[in-house]
Design an enzyme around this catalytic site. Structure first.
Site, PDB file in Angstrom:
ATOM      1  N   HIS A  64       0.852  -1.208   0.000  1.00 38.10           N
ATOM      2  CA  HIS A  64       0.000   0.000   0.000  1.00 38.10           C
ATOM      3  C   HIS A  64       0.880   1.249   0.000  1.00 38.10           C
ATOM      4  O   HIS A  64       1.470   1.604   1.018  1.00 38.10           O
ATOM      5  CB  HIS A  64      -0.911  -0.025   1.245  1.00 38.10           C
ATOM      6  CG  HIS A  64      -1.883   1.114   1.309  1.00 38.10           C
ATOM      7  ND1 HIS A  64      -3.239   0.943   1.489  1.00 38.10           N
ATOM      8  CD2 HIS A  64      -1.697   2.459   1.242  1.00 38.10           C
ATOM      9  CE1 HIS A  64      -3.846   2.118   1.512  1.00 38.10           C
ATOM     10  NE2 HIS A  64      -2.925   3.065   1.374  1.00 38.10           N
ATOM     11  N   LYS A  69       1.814  10.566  -5.287  1.00 42.06           N
ATOM     12  CA  LYS A  69       1.798  11.713  -4.367  1.00 42.06           C
ATOM     13  C   LYS A  69       3.180  12.022  -3.796  1.00 42.06           C
ATOM     14  O   LYS A  69       3.403  13.117  -3.287  1.00 42.06           O
ATOM     15  CB  LYS A  69       0.886  11.420  -3.174  1.00 42.06           C
ATOM     16  CG  LYS A  69      -0.598  11.377  -3.447  1.00 42.06           C
ATOM     17  CD  LYS A  69      -1.349  11.318  -2.102  1.00 42.06           C
ATOM     18  CE  LYS A  69      -2.851  11.316  -2.297  1.00 42.06           C
ATOM     19  NZ  LYS A  69      -3.390  10.028  -2.742  1.00 42.06           N
ATOM     20  N   GLU A 219     -10.619   5.661   7.533  1.00 41.10           N
ATOM     21  CA  GLU A 219      -9.382   6.274   8.030  1.00 41.10           C
ATOM     22  C   GLU A 219      -9.743   7.458   8.915  1.00 41.10           C
ATOM     23  O   GLU A 219      -9.539   8.625   8.561  1.00 41.10           O
ATOM     24  CB  GLU A 219      -8.496   6.712   6.840  1.00 41.10           C
ATOM     25  CG  GLU A 219      -7.086   7.091   7.270  1.00 41.10           C
ATOM     26  CD  GLU A 219      -6.203   7.477   6.079  1.00 41.10           C
ATOM     27  OE1 GLU A 219      -6.648   7.352   4.928  1.00 41.10           O
ATOM     28  OE2 GLU A 219      -5.068   7.915   6.322  1.00 41.10           O
ATOM     29  N   ASP A 316       2.432   3.344   2.868  1.00 41.13           N
ATOM     30  CA  ASP A 316       1.520   4.459   2.626  1.00 41.13           C
ATOM     31  C   ASP A 316       2.273   5.649   2.034  1.00 41.13           C
ATOM     32  O   ASP A 316       3.060   5.473   1.127  1.00 41.13           O
ATOM     33  CB  ASP A 316       0.741   4.828   3.885  1.00 41.13           C
ATOM     34  CG  ASP A 316      -0.660   5.330   3.558  1.00 41.13           C
ATOM     35  OD1 ASP A 316      -1.058   5.263   2.399  1.00 41.13           O
ATOM     36  OD2 ASP A 316      -1.367   5.779   4.486  1.00 41.13           O
ATOM     37  N   ASN A 317       2.094   6.837   2.593  1.00 45.57           N
ATOM     38  CA  ASN A 317       2.604   8.045   1.931  1.00 45.57           C
ATOM     39  C   ASN A 317       4.050   8.359   2.293  1.00 45.57           C
ATOM     40  O   ASN A 317       4.526   7.978   3.359  1.00 45.57           O
ATOM     41  CB  ASN A 317       1.718   9.226   2.312  1.00 45.57           C
ATOM     42  CG  ASN A 317       0.282   9.015   1.882  1.00 45.57           C
ATOM     43  OD1 ASN A 317      -0.414   8.180   2.446  1.00 45.57           O
ATOM     44  ND2 ASN A 317      -0.145   9.713   0.872  1.00 45.57           N
TER      45      ASN A 317
HETATM   46 ZN   LIG Z   1      -3.247   5.073   1.369  1.00 42.18          ZN
END
Ligand SMILES: [Zn+2]
Length: 423
Positions: A64, A69, A219, A316-317
């Site tokens: 994930h 981004k 989330e 994630d990010n």
């Molecule tokens: Zn995500």
């Protein structure tokens, strides 16, 4: 440990520790030819790499991420560190700056980071609102081609279910997934009045196409966010036969015990896998200016695992408004996961959460240190788990197909030519 493996066809990683066992690993022609108890077998003339009980890990899988981004922080910082600000800040930057060239360069940077750290497969979500899908999906497909043999790449479209029925939205997503995607459909689920209709639409499309599903789910700290249960109900009602991966599920940890148990039982029954994103959750959840956070933001991962749910953690990010830090390093994710989620006692129980479990969720061969597998492994200096997680293991050596990588994480100045990213 300072060494470089020559391009020898055959060598032995001697007396390595694979979690709790000491072994010798024979590598031949890029593959693992033997894994035997330390000293049990004589491998003859093969060059020896003495590891003195240091830990060797299989390659990582990151299920994930958000490669589209990544690294926009310098031009799009999150002014408050909060979730709503993250969404608004990304939306403005996407509209202003996400050309093919911009997305491709940042994606490339993240992939170089991940590769240098020992990751061999990644699933990314791609913001798929309006025309952005037509930019990002071809960029992703080109990256997938470029990285073939080094990192296996998958992409899932990402948009809120609230915009699903806007004119052109689903048609564009369907077309992009069909042409450039990974047989994978995804969305962010919210507690909207039309949630069931949206889920049925997405499940229906996935069923018709034979695609898997990947959702961003609940989330939030709001215990009333219960779309996880709705996804499980839908999967069960439709007897969905594809794979489903859900990310975040933060609110599950904030619900009363009975609600949580009922939802977890449904998730287990539906065969849904859950990925927790500990670093991003701890950054965004429970953040209010001037107030110390009271919870860590993560889902009830232990309870899910105990119920038989496939559980994992992921990046994630990275350096974007959803998370200010991050470096596509699954060993960092594991280390932080151990601290944030208590993935220890014993830590070996959770070793699959950064490799085998995400691989299964992505329909890939789980990375394993076993005979016949590619010799993809990470040599560390650590001899036990406190040594492994006490330091960032910046001196790890990543072996791919039996050869030590020369790759190092890229310098940040590689991004300086992109608009607004030079410091
Ligand atoms: Zn995500």
């Amino acid at each position: 440990m300072s060494f470089r493996l020559a391009r020898t066809a055959r060598w032995v990683a001697a007396d390595a520790r694979v979690l709790d066992t000491r072994v010798d690993i024979l590598v031949d022609d890029g593959r693992i030819a033997a894994v035997v108890p330390s000293g049990a077998q004589d491998f003859g003339e093969a060059p020896r790499l003495p590891l003195a009980g240091r830990i060797v890990l299989p390659a990582f899988v990151d299920a994930h991420t958000h490669l589209d981004k990544g690294h926009i922080w310098p031009r799009a910082p999150n002014a408050t560190g909060e979730f709503a600000t993250a969404i608004a800040t990304v939306a403005a930057d996407r509209a202003a700056n996400w050309s093919a060239q911009d997305v491709a360069a940042r994606m490339e940077f993240s992939l170089q980071c991940a590769y240098a750290r020992g990751t061999r497969a990644i699933r990314t979500h791609l913001d798929s609102l309006g025309d952005q899908s037509r930019i990002s999906f071809p960029v992703f497909a080109a990256a997938r081609e470029r990285w073939k043999g080094r990192i296996e790449l998958q992409a899932s479209p990402l948009f809120g279910v609230d915009v699903l029925f806007e004119p052109g939205q689903l048609q564009t997503v369907e077309q992009m997934v069909e042409t450039h995607g990974s047989k994978l459909l995804g969305a962010v689920t919210y507690m909207i009045p039309g949630l069931q209709e949206a889920l049925d639409c997405l499940f229906g499309l996935a069923e018709r196409k034979g695609w898997d599903l990947d959702f961003h789910v609940d989330e939030t700290a709001d215990p009333e966010a219960r779309t996880l249960g709705a996804i499980a109900d839908t999967a069960l009602a439709r007897k969905f036969s594809g794979k489903i991966l859900v990310g975040h599920c933060c609110s599950l940890a904030q619900q009363d015990e009975r609600t949580r148990e009922e939802t977890i039982a449904k998730v287990a029954r539906a065969g849904i896998a859950v990925v927790s994103l500990p670093m991003c959750n701890m950054f965004l959840q429970d953040r209010r200016a001037g107030r110390t956070p009271r919870w860590r933001g993560v889902t009830a991962l232990h309870e899910l695992k105990a119920a038989g749910v496939e559980t994992m953690i992921a990046s994630d990010n990275t350096r974007d408004p959803f998370y200010a830090y991050g470096d596509m390093d699954m060993l960092e994710v594991w280390r932080e996961g151990v601290r944030i989620l208590h993935l220890d006692y014993p830590f070996a129980d959770w070793a699959d959460a950064v490799g085998a479990a995400p691989a299964r969720a992505m329909r890939l061969d789980p990375p394993r240190l076993a005979v016949g597998e590619p010799a993809d492994m990470i040599l560390t200096q650590a001899r036990d788990f406190t040594e492994l997680f006490a330091r960032p293991q910046s001196d790890r050596v990543v072996i791919r197909d039996g050869v030590a990588l020369d790759a190092a994480p890229p310098s940040y100045n590689q991004l300086d030519s992109l608009k607004g990213l030079a410091p």
